[in-house]
Scaffold this motif. Sequence first.
Motif, short mmCIF file in Angstrom:
data_model
loop_
_atom_site.label_atom_id
_atom_site.label_comp_id
_atom_site.label_asym_id
_atom_site.label_seq_id
_atom_site.Cartn_x
_atom_site.Cartn_y
_atom_site.Cartn_z
N SER A 199 65.91 38.49 75.00
CA SER A 199 64.57 38.19 74.68
C SER A 199 63.73 38.21 76.19
O SER A 199 63.98 37.61 77.13
CB SER A 199 64.49 36.63 74.42
OG SER A 199 65.25 36.39 73.19
N VAL A 200 62.64 39.02 75.94
CA VAL A 200 61.67 39.12 76.95
C VAL A 200 60.34 38.92 76.73
O VAL A 200 59.86 39.23 75.57
CB VAL A 200 61.84 40.76 77.42
CG1 VAL A 200 60.80 41.22 78.49
CG2 VAL A 200 63.15 41.06 77.70
N LEU A 201 59.56 38.28 77.70
CA LEU A 201 58.10 38.06 77.41
C LEU A 201 57.44 38.90 78.74
O LEU A 201 57.60 38.85 79.75
CB LEU A 201 57.95 36.75 77.68
CG LEU A 201 56.45 36.14 77.70
CD1 LEU A 201 55.83 36.34 76.10
CD2 LEU A 201 56.32 34.37 77.96
N TYR B 234 60.31 50.65 78.88
CA TYR B 234 61.35 50.77 77.89
C TYR B 234 62.00 49.58 77.58
O TYR B 234 62.71 49.04 78.55
CB TYR B 234 62.04 52.10 78.20
CG TYR B 234 63.10 52.33 77.33
CD1 TYR B 234 62.84 53.13 76.06
CD2 TYR B 234 64.45 51.94 77.50
CE1 TYR B 234 63.65 53.44 75.26
CE2 TYR B 234 65.23 52.25 76.55
CZ TYR B 234 65.08 53.19 75.65
OH TYR B 234 66.13 53.33 74.51
N PHE B 235 62.32 49.42 76.36
CA PHE B 235 62.91 48.10 75.88
C PHE B 235 64.24 48.67 74.72
O PHE B 235 63.86 49.18 73.93
CB PHE B 235 62.24 46.97 75.42
CG PHE B 235 63.11 45.89 74.68
CD1 PHE B 235 63.44 44.87 75.42
CD2 PHE B 235 63.31 45.98 73.19
CE1 PHE B 235 64.24 44.00 74.90
CE2 PHE B 235 64.11 44.80 72.85
CZ PHE B 235 64.58 43.90 73.71
N SER B 236 65.43 48.57 75.48
CA SER B 236 66.37 49.28 74.70
C SER B 236 67.03 48.71 73.18
O SER B 236 67.50 49.69 72.53
CB SER B 236 67.52 49.45 75.74
OG SER B 236 68.45 48.09 75.88
N GLY B 237 66.75 47.59 73.22
CA GLY B 237 67.47 46.70 71.94
C GLY B 237 68.96 46.98 72.08
O GLY B 237 69.50 46.89 73.44
N ASP B 238 69.80 47.49 71.32
CA ASP B 238 71.13 47.65 71.42
C ASP B 238 71.38 49.04 70.97
O ASP B 238 70.78 49.93 70.24
CB ASP B 238 71.95 46.70 70.45
CG ASP B 238 72.04 45.23 70.71
OD1 ASP B 238 71.61 44.73 71.85
OD2 ASP B 238 72.67 44.49 70.03
N SER B 239 72.29 49.60 71.86
CA SER B 239 72.64 51.00 71.59
C SER B 239 74.01 51.34 72.20
O SER B 239 74.43 50.95 73.52
CB SER B 239 71.73 51.92 72.36
OG SER B 239 72.05 53.46 71.99
N MET C 182 64.30 48.24 80.70
CA MET C 182 65.11 46.87 80.19
C MET C 182 66.32 47.65 79.20
O MET C 182 66.15 47.67 78.13
CB MET C 182 64.28 46.06 79.45
CG MET C 182 63.04 45.58 80.31
SD MET C 182 61.89 44.50 79.49
CE MET C 182 60.90 45.91 79.00
N ILE C 183 67.61 47.50 79.73
CA ILE C 183 68.54 48.06 79.40
C ILE C 183 69.86 47.46 78.95
O ILE C 183 70.20 46.61 79.78
CB ILE C 183 69.30 49.34 80.33
CG1 ILE C 183 68.14 50.31 80.83
CG2 ILE C 183 70.30 49.94 79.70
CD1 ILE C 183 67.52 51.27 79.52
N GLU C 184 70.37 47.39 77.69
CA GLU C 184 71.46 46.67 77.11
C GLU C 184 72.73 46.93 78.25
O GLU C 184 73.10 48.05 78.43
CB GLU C 184 71.68 47.08 75.94
CG GLU C 184 73.04 46.57 75.34
CD GLU C 184 73.82 47.47 74.47
OE1 GLU C 184 74.87 48.09 75.17
OE2 GLU C 184 73.85 47.53 73.40
N THR C 185 73.01 45.87 78.89
CA THR C 185 74.26 46.00 79.82
C THR C 185 75.07 44.66 79.48
O THR C 185 75.04 43.46 80.19
CB THR C 185 73.63 45.80 80.93
OG1 THR C 185 72.76 46.63 81.53
CG2 THR C 185 74.89 46.22 81.99
N GLY C 186 75.67 44.56 78.24
CA GLY C 186 76.73 43.44 78.12
C GLY C 186 77.09 43.47 76.35
O GLY C 186 76.57 44.29 75.98
N LYS D 298 62.36 54.06 86.98
CA LYS D 298 62.18 53.81 88.22
C LYS D 298 62.83 52.70 88.52
O LYS D 298 63.53 52.43 89.91
CB LYS D 298 60.70 53.77 88.63
CG LYS D 298 60.06 55.03 88.37
CD LYS D 298 58.49 54.94 88.54
CE LYS D 298 57.57 55.97 88.39
NZ LYS D 298 56.08 55.92 88.48
N VAL D 299 62.72 51.52 87.89
CA VAL D 299 63.49 50.24 88.00
C VAL D 299 64.32 49.93 86.86
O VAL D 299 63.45 50.08 85.91
CB VAL D 299 62.49 49.14 88.49
CG1 VAL D 299 63.04 47.87 88.67
CG2 VAL D 299 61.70 49.71 89.78
N MET D 300 65.39 49.41 87.04
CA MET D 300 66.29 48.93 85.58
C MET D 300 66.49 47.43 86.03
O MET D 300 66.94 46.76 86.85
CB MET D 300 67.62 49.76 85.84
CG MET D 300 68.70 49.44 84.83
SD MET D 300 70.16 50.06 85.12
CE MET D 300 71.13 49.04 83.70
#
Length: 340
Positions: free
Chosen positions: A81-83, A223-228, A248-252, A278-280
């Motif tokens: 969840s991101v705002l 970029y918002f990855s959701g799940d993948s 914003m990358i799924e990591t978990g 550029k930034v993750m």
Amino acid sequence: MSSSLTSCSTPEQETQRYPDKFVNSDPALKAPDNVFEIIKAYFTAERKNPTPTFALPVHSITAEQLLNEESDVVYRLGHSSVLMKLDGKLVMADPVFSERASPVQFLGPKRFHETPISLEALPDIDVVVISHDHYDHLDKHSVKTLASKVGMFLVPLKVGQVMRDWGVSAEKITELDWWESETVNGIAYTLTPTQHFSGRGLTDRDSTLWGSWVIKSSENNVYFSGDSGYFKGFKEIGDRFGPFDLTMIETGAYNTLWSHIHMFPEQSVQAHVDLKGKVMMPIHNSTFDLSMHDWDEPLEKSLRIATERGVTLVSPEIGQRLEVGEVLPVVNWWNNSLAD
């Protein structure tokens, strides 16, 4: 599932756009069916830290703070969840405010921390994007509570029907196929492919689409990855829409038993590289126990791998303000020894 943007003017085209079942770009890569093996693994896995043993740092957010914000900023609310505030507009991704990521609130993964702001305290939200219909991304209570405050919900195909069944006005929902875009208040939103699956029950597997989001404001591209799972689609997205000021990358929630539909930390970092980020910022961690790894492993491993590869990684504390593209020094807030 076809990635063509075919008009739905004929029954045949309608079927193509709204198939009975959606599939990944590589149909052979799908969610595992070895349910009993997965259940056994959950009960037999040996873990040192399945959940935090100390109170996680949470920064409170106020409506006034959000309304007065003039920069493009991101606040991580927990899990995925991101705002965001982009071009003066408030944008949320996958809002999950419930105590548990579960169809019932008396059983299932329970959150590790409070949310930085309550649903009731939130000001009006211009746009909410949803990546897919799983309980840790599409939360019925949150959607129903937010519905009166949200200008537009942007969702993958057929997710809109789920929300309409919950009482969300059809006029507030726009459904998109992969590679389709919608511009709201000058900000362009594009649904892009992921390698995942969908379903909220025993009989609706893959009946709704899943995806990630490219969000382009006047000043920034995020970029918002959701799940993948890791797949060649990240490079295609990077080639078509990159570079990105923030990914914003799924990591978990990864495991070898479902490696096709969730990424390991080294794959998450590679996805960021493929996307020309550029930034993750790693997401999909630190709020719910959804796999067999220690709760702090995703952040610890992704930071180490990013450092080794020269990737700029940020991991703000829950609710901490982050300007898009800002190189925020990483403080290992998830480290037990540092918290003691």
